[in-house]
Structure formats: C-alpha cells, structure tokens
Design a protein around this motif. Structure first.
Motif, PDB file in Angstrom:
ATOM      1  N   UNK A  12       0.956  -1.063  -0.115  1.00  0.00           N
ATOM      2  CA  UNK A  12      -0.058  -0.169  -0.087  1.00  0.00           C
ATOM      3  C   UNK A  12       0.784   1.055   0.046  1.00  0.00           C
ATOM      4  N   UNK A  13       1.893   1.178   0.756  1.00  0.00           N
ATOM      5  CA  UNK A  13       2.856   2.361   0.760  1.00  0.00           C
ATOM      6  C   UNK A  13       4.393   1.784   0.280  1.00  0.00           C
ATOM      7  N   UNK A  14       4.828   2.286  -0.909  1.00  0.00           N
ATOM      8  CA  UNK A  14       6.117   2.019  -1.263  1.00  0.00           C
ATOM      9  C   UNK A  14       6.831   2.825  -2.148  1.00  0.00           C
ATOM     10  N   UNK A  15       8.109   2.769  -2.266  1.00  0.00           N
ATOM     11  CA  UNK A  15       8.954   3.543  -3.010  1.00  0.00           C
ATOM     12  C   UNK A  15       9.556   2.488  -3.949  1.00  0.00           C
ATOM     13  N   UNK A  16      10.333   2.658  -5.166  1.00  0.00           N
ATOM     14  CA  UNK A  16      10.853   1.753  -5.943  1.00  0.00           C
ATOM     15  C   UNK A  16      12.053   2.252  -6.456  1.00  0.00           C
ATOM     16  N   UNK A  17      13.155   1.498  -6.697  1.00  0.00           N
ATOM     17  CA  UNK A  17      14.415   2.105  -7.331  1.00  0.00           C
ATOM     18  C   UNK A  17      14.419   0.707  -8.283  1.00  0.00           C
ATOM     19  N   UNK A  18      14.217   0.870  -9.565  1.00  0.00           N
ATOM     20  CA  UNK A  18      14.393  -0.081 -10.409  1.00  0.00           C
ATOM     21  C   UNK A  18      15.573  -0.156 -11.551  1.00  0.00           C
ATOM     22  N   UNK A  19      16.518  -0.999 -11.392  1.00  0.00           N
ATOM     23  CA  UNK A  19      17.969  -0.945 -12.312  1.00  0.00           C
ATOM     24  C   UNK A  19      17.719  -1.831 -13.405  1.00  0.00           C
ATOM     25  N   UNK A  20      18.053  -1.204 -14.568  1.00  0.00           N
ATOM     26  CA  UNK A  20      17.926  -2.128 -15.809  1.00  0.00           C
ATOM     27  C   UNK A  20      19.380  -2.162 -16.726  1.00  0.00           C
TER      28      UNK A  20
END
Length: 143
Positions: free
Chosen positions: A21-29
């Motif tokens: 419900x409460x999140x932050x996201x660092x996505x590395x490609x």
C-alpha cells in the motif's frame, strides 16, 4: 520514512510494488534491456546501467540520483513505507544499493536471493567499503 528495504529481481518487483500500500521503488535495468518503468516519478526511480565495469557502468550522476531519491524518500516523508530495489537477478547491483541503505541509513534490508553478491565497483561508487559485506547482516528470503 522507509521502514524496510526489499531487494528482489525483475520479475518479483512489479508485483511486490503493486501489492504494497505504501512503497517507493528503485528499478535498475541493463542498458540493452527495456526498463520496467520508462519514466521516473515521485514514487519510482528508473535507472539504466550494466552489471560490469566497462561499457554502460554506473556513473557518478546516477549514484547521486539514487542517493537523492532514497534520502528524500526517507527523510522528507511523514508516512512509513517499504523501499523496493530491483535489478535483473536481484543479486548484485540492487544488493549493492541495499547495502548502502543498511550502511548509511541503518535500514533493515531483506534480500530475496539465495546467493547475494553485491558488485564491488558499485558499492565503492556508493561509498560503502566492500569489507562491509561481511559485517552487514541482512535477512535473505528463500524464493
């Protein structure tokens, strides 16, 4: 503020992020793959760099962008949430970022990989001595 960091792979991250419900996201490609998220936002940072130390390696600008995103999320928000960090396998680039969160911010880190192996050069760029790998006790989740 960030209450926990979960490091996972490319397949796990979108479902995990959407399920919280409460999140932050660092996505590395990798530089030769399509990113999971094409444009960063308040809740998501999308960066592209490779897992090796030559073509397409992480830049100082990307390091600063990652640190700024995480620090701003952690220090400038009254809500509590989980930070999801992923790369393709959830084993080296994302684990290095997770170790920075543990070493610098003192956050609990859960790694969803049986054999994490953070990339030394990325840890050094983030300012985490590789010797800290043996000292940082993070929880691993069997998947």
């Amino acid at each position: 503020m960030i209450t926990k960091v979960i490091v996972c792979n490319r397949d796990q991250a979108p479902k995990l992020f959407q399920g919280l419900s409460m999140a932050r996201w660092v996505t590395i490609t990798c530089t030769n793959h399509f990113p999971l998220v094409h444009k960063s936002s308040k809740n998501i940072l999308s960066v592209k760099f490779n897992d090796h130390d030559f073509i397409g390696k992480i830049t100082k600008k990307q390091v600063n962008k990652i640190k700024k995103f995480i620090c701003n999320s952690h220090k400038n928000n009254d809500a509590e949430f989980v930070l999801v960090v992923n790369c393709n396998a959830g084993r080296s680039r994302s684990v290095a970022v997770g170790m920075w969160c543990k070493h610098i911010l003192g956050l609990p880190v859960e790694v969803w990989h049986d054999d994490p192996e953070p990339r030394r050069s990325i840890m050094e760029m983030l300012g985490v001595p590789f010797s800290e790998f043996d000292n940082l006790d993070f929880e691993t989740k069997k998947v």
